[in-house]
Design a protein around this motif. Structure first.
Motif, PDB file in Angstrom:
ATOM      1  N   MET A 170       0.666  -0.973  -0.214  1.00 56.46           N
ATOM      2  CA  MET A 170       0.141  -0.280   0.038  1.00 56.46           C
ATOM      3  C   MET A 170       1.342   1.518  -0.051  1.00 56.46           C
ATOM      4  SD  MET A 170      -2.526   1.475   3.249  1.00 56.46           S
ATOM      5  CE  MET A 170      -3.589   0.515   2.746  1.00 56.46           C
ATOM      6  N   ARG A 171       0.693   2.089  -0.931  1.00 49.39           N
ATOM      7  CA  ARG A 171       1.633   3.293  -1.213  1.00 49.39           C
ATOM      8  C   ARG A 171       0.965   4.242  -0.063  1.00 49.39           C
ATOM      9  NH1 ARG A 171       2.201   4.841  -7.139  1.00 49.39           N
ATOM     10  NH2 ARG A 171       2.903   6.207  -6.070  1.00 49.39           N
ATOM     11  N   ASN A 172       1.331   5.521   0.366  1.00 47.93           N
ATOM     12  CA  ASN A 172       0.626   6.556   1.632  1.00 47.93           C
ATOM     13  C   ASN A 172       0.658   7.753  -0.149  1.00 47.93           C
ATOM     14  OD1 ASN A 172       1.066   5.294   3.109  1.00 47.93           O
ATOM     15  ND2 ASN A 172       3.093   5.472   4.416  1.00 47.93           N
ATOM     16  N   VAL A 173       0.008   8.464   0.908  1.00 51.39           N
ATOM     17  CA  VAL A 173       0.008  10.250  -0.180  1.00 51.39           C
ATOM     18  C   VAL A 173       0.128  11.601   0.665  1.00 51.39           C
ATOM     19  CG1 VAL A 173      -1.927  11.576  -1.568  1.00 51.39           C
ATOM     20  CG2 VAL A 173      -1.423   9.288  -2.132  1.00 51.39           C
ATOM     21  N   GLN A 174       0.895  12.313   0.313  1.00 53.33           N
ATOM     22  CA  GLN A 174       1.172  13.561   1.652  1.00 53.33           C
ATOM     23  C   GLN A 174      -0.098  13.974   0.877  1.00 53.33           C
ATOM     24  OE1 GLN A 174       4.319  14.451   2.079  1.00 53.33           O
ATOM     25  NE2 GLN A 174       5.618  13.002   3.482  1.00 53.33           N
ATOM     26  N   ILE A 175      -0.926  15.043   1.828  1.00 62.80           N
ATOM     27  CA  ILE A 175      -1.639  16.133   1.459  1.00 62.80           C
ATOM     28  C   ILE A 175      -1.751  16.979   1.992  1.00 62.80           C
ATOM     29  CG2 ILE A 175      -3.552  14.492   0.796  1.00 62.80           C
ATOM     30  CD1 ILE A 175      -4.963  15.344   3.581  1.00 62.80           C
ATOM     31  N   PRO A 176      -1.685  17.842   1.738  1.00 62.86           N
ATOM     32  CA  PRO A 176      -1.096  19.367   3.089  1.00 62.86           C
ATOM     33  C   PRO A 176      -1.713  19.525   4.009  1.00 62.86           C
ATOM     34  CG  PRO A 176      -1.910  20.236   0.697  1.00 62.86           C
ATOM     35  CD  PRO A 176      -1.978  18.425   0.824  1.00 62.86           C
ATOM     36  N   GLY A 189      -9.131  20.740  -3.762  1.00 59.90           N
ATOM     37  CA  GLY A 189      -7.888  20.302  -2.622  1.00 59.90           C
ATOM     38  C   GLY A 189      -7.613  18.580  -3.493  1.00 59.90           C
ATOM     39  N   LEU A 190      -8.723  17.916  -3.316  1.00 62.52           N
ATOM     40  CA  LEU A 190      -8.485  16.752  -3.941  1.00 62.52           C
ATOM     41  C   LEU A 190      -8.531  16.136  -5.346  1.00 62.52           C
ATOM     42  CD1 LEU A 190     -10.708  14.531  -1.512  1.00 62.52           C
ATOM     43  CD2 LEU A 190      -8.107  14.658  -1.259  1.00 62.52           C
ATOM     44  N   GLU A 191      -9.034  16.712  -6.370  1.00 64.59           N
ATOM     45  CA  GLU A 191      -8.468  17.548  -7.528  1.00 64.59           C
ATOM     46  C   GLU A 191      -7.487  17.488  -7.966  1.00 64.59           C
ATOM     47  OE1 GLU A 191     -12.191  19.729  -9.161  1.00 64.59           O
ATOM     48  OE2 GLU A 191     -13.279  17.984  -9.086  1.00 64.59           O
ATOM     49  N   GLN A 192      -6.762  18.189  -6.917  1.00 67.67           N
ATOM     50  CA  GLN A 192      -5.194  19.305  -6.979  1.00 67.67           C
ATOM     51  C   GLN A 192      -4.397  17.705  -6.940  1.00 67.67           C
ATOM     52  OE1 GLN A 192      -5.151  22.521  -5.419  1.00 67.67           O
ATOM     53  NE2 GLN A 192      -5.931  24.063  -6.532  1.00 67.67           N
ATOM     54  N   LYS A 193      -4.673  17.006  -6.275  1.00 62.94           N
ATOM     55  CA  LYS A 193      -3.976  16.215  -5.867  1.00 62.94           C
ATOM     56  C   LYS A 193      -3.592  15.019  -6.584  1.00 62.94           C
ATOM     57  CE  LYS A 193      -0.548  14.228  -2.781  1.00 62.94           C
ATOM     58  NZ  LYS A 193       0.004  14.654  -2.401  1.00 62.94           N
ATOM     59  N   LEU A 194      -4.542  14.980  -6.780  1.00 61.96           N
ATOM     60  CA  LEU A 194      -5.440  13.448  -8.175  1.00 61.96           C
ATOM     61  C   LEU A 194      -4.358  14.272  -9.305  1.00 61.96           C
ATOM     62  CD1 LEU A 194      -6.763  10.529  -8.786  1.00 61.96           C
ATOM     63  CD2 LEU A 194      -8.126  11.885  -9.703  1.00 61.96           C
ATOM     64  N   ASP A 195      -4.035  15.044  -9.446  1.00 63.13           N
ATOM     65  CA  ASP A 195      -3.863  15.731 -10.672  1.00 63.13           C
ATOM     66  C   ASP A 195      -2.327  15.847 -10.968  1.00 63.13           C
ATOM     67  OD1 ASP A 195      -6.654  16.678 -12.406  1.00 63.13           O
ATOM     68  OD2 ASP A 195      -6.088  18.969 -12.164  1.00 63.13           O
ATOM     69  N   ALA A 196      -2.011  16.250  -9.377  1.00 62.35           N
ATOM     70  CA  ALA A 196      -0.685  16.068  -9.651  1.00 62.35           C
ATOM     71  C   ALA A 196       0.190  14.335  -9.368  1.00 62.35           C
ATOM     72  CB  ALA A 196       0.147  16.345  -8.137  1.00 62.35           C
ATOM     73  N   LEU A 197      -0.813  13.306  -8.664  1.00 61.94           N
ATOM     74  CA  LEU A 197      -0.740  11.683  -8.924  1.00 61.94           C
ATOM     75  C   LEU A 197      -0.574  11.409 -10.089  1.00 61.94           C
ATOM     76  CD1 LEU A 197      -2.660  10.385  -5.664  1.00 61.94           C
ATOM     77  CD2 LEU A 197       0.119  10.770  -5.389  1.00 61.94           C
ATOM     78  N   MET A 198      -1.831  12.204 -10.853  1.00 61.67           N
ATOM     79  CA  MET A 198      -1.660  11.461 -12.641  1.00 61.67           C
ATOM     80  C   MET A 198      -0.427  11.910 -13.424  1.00 61.67           C
ATOM     81  SD  MET A 198      -4.362   9.068 -13.057  1.00 61.67           S
ATOM     82  CE  MET A 198      -3.892   9.723 -15.121  1.00 61.67           C
ATOM     83  N   ARG A 199       0.128  13.270 -13.184  1.00 64.04           N
ATOM     84  CA  ARG A 199       1.097  13.719 -13.375  1.00 64.04           C
ATOM     85  C   ARG A 199       2.662  13.249 -13.276  1.00 64.04           C
ATOM     86  NH1 ARG A 199      -1.122  18.750 -12.238  1.00 64.04           N
ATOM     87  NH2 ARG A 199       0.574  19.011 -10.449  1.00 64.04           N
TER      88      ARG A 199
END
Length: 77
Positions: A1-7, A32-42
């Motif tokens: 399982m991977r971890n994801v950091q959020i602000p 905020g979640l859409e921005q994080k998802l976009d960053a993960l996709m990039r």
């Protein structure tokens, strides 16, 4: 399982929203979640661009990455 950091601010908004303290955070959480998802996709596209086994797959991933970053086709090499 991977971890994801959020602000931190997004984390606090999520906690307060889900614990029922404040319902005003819905738009902030969504953004905020859409921005994080976009960053993960990039990040995934960039990693695929660097590690894809074939030249065609690398180029396709590079083009998708540049599209998501908003780089105009005129500025690409």
């Amino acid at each position: 399982m991977r971890n994801v950091q959020i602000p931190y601010d997004l984390f606090v908004a999520l906690v307060e929203y889900h614990l029922g303290y404040d319902d005003e955070y819905e738009d902030e959480i969504r953004q905020g979640l859409e921005q994080k998802l976009d960053a993960l996709m990039r990040h995934e596209l960039y990693a695929k661009y660097k590690t894809a086994p074939s030249v065609e797959e690398r180029e396709q991933a590079r083009q998708e990455y540049l599209d998501r970053r908003g780089v105009f086709p005129d500025f690409r090499w």
